[in-house]
Write a protein that holds these residues in place. Sequence first.
Motif, short mmCIF file in Angstrom:
data_model
loop_
_atom_site.label_atom_id
_atom_site.label_comp_id
_atom_site.label_asym_id
_atom_site.label_seq_id
_atom_site.Cartn_x
_atom_site.Cartn_y
_atom_site.Cartn_z
N ALA A 94 -56.19 -20.71 2.09
CA ALA A 94 -57.53 -19.84 3.02
C ALA A 94 -58.97 -20.43 2.26
N GLY A 95 -58.37 -20.77 0.51
CA GLY A 95 -58.93 -21.63 -0.47
C GLY A 95 -58.76 -21.58 -1.77
N ARG A 96 -57.94 -20.53 -1.87
CA ARG A 96 -56.90 -20.07 -3.64
C ARG A 96 -56.26 -19.73 -3.24
N GLN B 80 -59.38 -23.72 -4.58
CA GLN B 80 -59.80 -23.18 -5.78
C GLN B 80 -58.02 -22.79 -6.25
N GLY B 81 -58.12 -22.91 -7.50
CA GLY B 81 -56.67 -22.54 -8.32
C GLY B 81 -56.47 -21.59 -9.20
N ARG B 82 -56.06 -21.06 -9.41
CA ARG B 82 -56.45 -20.27 -11.19
C ARG B 82 -54.51 -20.67 -11.90
N VAL C 297 -47.91 -9.40 -13.62
CA VAL C 297 -48.59 -10.72 -12.85
C VAL C 297 -49.16 -10.95 -12.07
N ILE C 298 -48.48 -9.03 -11.03
CA ILE C 298 -49.51 -8.65 -9.75
C ILE C 298 -50.49 -8.20 -9.47
N ASP C 299 -51.36 -7.65 -11.24
CA ASP C 299 -52.32 -7.37 -11.96
C ASP C 299 -53.12 -8.66 -12.09
N PHE D 39 -57.55 -11.83 -9.92
CA PHE D 39 -58.02 -13.31 -9.32
C PHE D 39 -59.09 -13.11 -7.95
N ARG D 40 -58.70 -12.20 -7.43
CA ARG D 40 -59.30 -11.47 -6.05
C ARG D 40 -58.55 -12.16 -5.35
#
Length: 368
Positions: free
Chosen positions: A36-38, A65-67, A86-88, A93-94
């Motif tokens: 969707a964009g992230r 948009q990547g983190r 990782v899940i947190d 990162f929403r």
Amino acid sequence: MTTTVLVSGRDFRPYEVIVGRGLMAGLGARVAPLAAGRTVVITDEIVAALHGKAALASLEAAGVQGRLLTIPPGEGSKSFAELERVIDRMLAFRLDRKDVVVALGGGVVGDLAGLAAALFMRGIDFVQVPTTLLAQVDSSVGGKTAIDTPRGKNLVGAFHQPRLVLADIDVLGTLPGRQLRSGWAEVLKHGLICDAGFFDWLGGGGAAGAAGDPAALERAVVRSVEIKSAIVGEDEKETGRRALLNLGHTFGHAIEAELGFDETRLTHGEAVALGCALAFRFSAAEGHCPAKDAVRAEAVLAAAGLPTRLKQVGTFRGVRLVQRMAGDKKAEGGRLTLILARAIGDVLVEKAVDPSALTAFLDAEIDA
């Protein structure tokens, strides 16, 4: 040139495994239609240093948009603690249900990232970008995701198929020789399971792949993916034929557990190679398989620089290994289940293996 293998089955959405060279540069263009964009790129600290910036740049160029989310390298990251972390971070990162996780790394990263994606908001999409040979030919395909517990490997997990797998042969050039050989064990395993001709090639002209030859590696990865995808498409949840892919793994997992999952002593691929050699020798001892096939299997594994004898990796007790094997997730009602061989390229599921016969065999192997 790239080769695309379609993985399809009755109970899951089809997806492509794309094998070729220079695929990392096009990562963003392939992820953009799925996201969707992230996205969060989950990787380990070693792979992040090698490929993290390039992956993020490719995503950004495609408007994604990547983190980057890094984990410590090694089997120890397949834990409840690291899964929770990782899940947190994904929540922080929403990410939402339409976002995508990218698993950039070897089997540990793929297993952990895949399980996190399976659990996050009851399941979001993920893309596998395997950076080790072992992950390219095995763990990135088929949807198995898992973490380990002190009682054994991969005992907590879920089936969660990726949306896409990108297997870039060029990234294998950064692998240490030992890691390349570790992945080669899984390649050899595929030949031992159901393609004697492929195994013959791997033991002949194709053996250059174990030393890093790109052309041989590409052919080996493509054929391994073809073999695994056909089996997975027929039996996603391992209720039948997919169990054959576990050749060498029940022995191997028991050996790994006895060594404390210490990859400095024994990598997973090395454990699988040793397990395959043991499975063929036990098959011959039990009258399932000609002795010459067990000898041939051992010779090709050894020629690739892989262990084939228990004394090469440590000191063991047969009864302890059998106890470990009885706790394997393939055991049913406490009965031992092994993948054994009729011949090179022809294996079977043997249920209710006699523990006393197996213990005697392993004791003799330990003393050999």
